[in-house]
Design an enzyme around this catalytic site. Structure first.
Site, PDB file in Angstrom:
ATOM      1  N   CYS A 122       0.801  -1.222   0.000  1.00  0.00           N
ATOM      2  CA  CYS A 122       0.000   0.000   0.000  1.00  0.00           C
ATOM      3  C   CYS A 122       0.838   1.278   0.000  1.00  0.00           C
ATOM      4  O   CYS A 122       0.310   2.362  -0.225  1.00  0.00           O
ATOM      5  CB  CYS A 122      -0.950  -0.011   1.189  1.00  0.00           C
ATOM      6  SG  CYS A 122      -1.965  -1.504   1.269  1.00  0.00           S
ATOM      7  N   HIS A 260      -3.354   6.503   1.858  1.00  0.00           N
ATOM      8  CA  HIS A 260      -3.819   5.213   1.350  1.00  0.00           C
ATOM      9  C   HIS A 260      -5.208   4.945   1.925  1.00  0.00           C
ATOM     10  O   HIS A 260      -5.441   5.127   3.122  1.00  0.00           O
ATOM     11  CB  HIS A 260      -2.854   4.107   1.777  1.00  0.00           C
ATOM     12  CG  HIS A 260      -3.442   2.746   1.713  1.00  0.00           C
ATOM     13  ND1 HIS A 260      -4.027   2.249   0.571  1.00  0.00           N
ATOM     14  CD2 HIS A 260      -3.565   1.758   2.664  1.00  0.00           C
ATOM     15  CE1 HIS A 260      -4.487   1.030   0.820  1.00  0.00           C
ATOM     16  NE2 HIS A 260      -4.216   0.717   2.067  1.00  0.00           N
ATOM     17  N   ASN A 290     -10.406  -0.913  -0.605  1.00  0.00           N
ATOM     18  CA  ASN A 290      -8.954  -0.827  -0.433  1.00  0.00           C
ATOM     19  C   ASN A 290      -8.295  -1.426  -1.669  1.00  0.00           C
ATOM     20  O   ASN A 290      -8.358  -2.630  -1.897  1.00  0.00           O
ATOM     21  CB  ASN A 290      -8.552  -1.599   0.825  1.00  0.00           C
ATOM     22  CG  ASN A 290      -7.053  -1.579   1.092  1.00  0.00           C
ATOM     23  OD1 ASN A 290      -6.241  -1.407   0.184  1.00  0.00           O
ATOM     24  ND2 ASN A 290      -6.665  -1.802   2.337  1.00  0.00           N
TER      25      ASN A 290
END
Length: 335
Positions: A122, A260, A290
């Protein structure tokens, strides 16, 4: 990592174009109710995620990345045939070899360019911008294509109710170029890693151990949400605060914060600890979930399309996750 102070970063590596792409298939929280014991009332308050995009059976990360670059070309009329280097941030490449960056190179027929995949989960997109910035500032490159792309649905365990609600697929692309000296471009950076905590987020490979810790070898994402939350809220918040202090900035100096898009609880906690206003925070989790390395460019491009991010705005991109790694980049926006 102690990057140079602002006086020694010549801000002539700027973002000159941006593009994005998400697959057509939408998976809503209602769809997930058919797979595991969950519901919209449980998912939204904890994650902020309402739906996510899912790649088709024969649609892979390279396809998403190529589509994001094509979107960038069509919107900005840029030429990528003379790109010097391609950097793709991804945890879900089509194959170990060849890398996704090589497949992007082949699709656009870019001659004599370097191509490399970056695996920093990420934090991958922000880390890739740092690397591209270095290539440009060193004089080795004038034009670098930076892409974040993921097909996390292909490595998600849809029997695990704690993780399957989170992940989605997508891609975003930046074109970074050397420009005249001035106030635009990269103005600050930060990076740090704590590999001793790496076993809290993993996708198994060849070894049955990570840092001496036994893992499941079933080629699916595994995450210890509680430990990742604790690390992100404390260590990422400290990383952001330290970055601002080092460069003589205050939270109010930031026009847009693009973290993120892990989940909304983490993002809100980080904003509270750092003093960054939540109304100046851009995320992509609500519509896309996500998406790991793709979450930052997806969030930023949505805001660019809406006209929220304007030339001269100071934008903080901050990735964090598997590794456990964090990476931040401050950009004086030029588009």
């Amino acid at each position: 990592m102690n990057f140079p102070n602002p006086d020694s970063i010549h801000s002539n590596a700027a973002i000159t174009a941006i593009g994005s792409y998400v697959p057509e298939r939408v998976m809503t929280n209602a769809d997930l109710e058919k797979l595991v014991d969950t519901n919209d009332e449980w998912i939204v308050p904890r994650t902020g995620i309402r739906e996510r995009r899912i790649a088709a059976e024969h649609e892979y990360t390279s396809d998403l990345c190529i589509a994001a670059v094509q979107d960038m070309i069509e919107r900005y009329g840029v030429n990528v045939e003379d790109v010097d280097y391609i950097i793709v941030a991804t945890t879900t490449p089509d194959a170990v070899v060849p890398g996704v960056a090589s497949l992007v190179q082949a699709r656009f027929g870019i001659a004599r360019c370097g191509a490399v995949d970056v695996q920093a989960a990420c934090a991958g997109f922000a880390s890739s911008i740092q690397l591209a910035n270095g290539l440009i500032l060193s004089g080795m490159c004038r034009k670098v294509l930076v892409i974040g792309g993921e097909t996390l649905s292909k490595v998600t365990d849809y029997t695990d109710r704690t993780t399957c609600i989170l992940f989605g697929d997508g891609a975003g692309a930046f074109l970074m170029e050397k420009v005249a000296e001035g106030g635009q471009g990269i103005t600050a950076m930060h990076s740090s890693t704590d590999g001793s905590l790496g076993h809290h987020v993993y996708l198994s490979g060849l070894s049955p151990l990570i840092g001496g810790q036994p893992i499941q070898q079933h080629a699916r994402l595994v995450q210890n949400g509680r430990e990742v939350y604790k690390w992100a809220v404390t260590q990422v918040s400290e990383g952001i605060t330290g970055m601002l202090t080092r460069y003589g900035l205050q939270p109010d100096d930031i026009d847009w914060f693009v973290p993120h898009s892990a989940n909304m609880r983490i993002v809100k906690a980080i904003c509270e600890r750092t003093g960054i206003a939540s109304e100046r925070t851009l995320t992509s989790m609500g519509d896309y979930g996500n998406t790991s390395a793709a979450s930052i460019p997806l969030a930023l491009d949505s805001a660019v399309r809406e006209g929220l991010v304007k030339p001269g705005h100071l934008v903080l991109l901050y990735g964090f996750g598997g590794g456990l790694t964090q990476a931040g980049v401050m950009i004086r926006w030029s588009l």
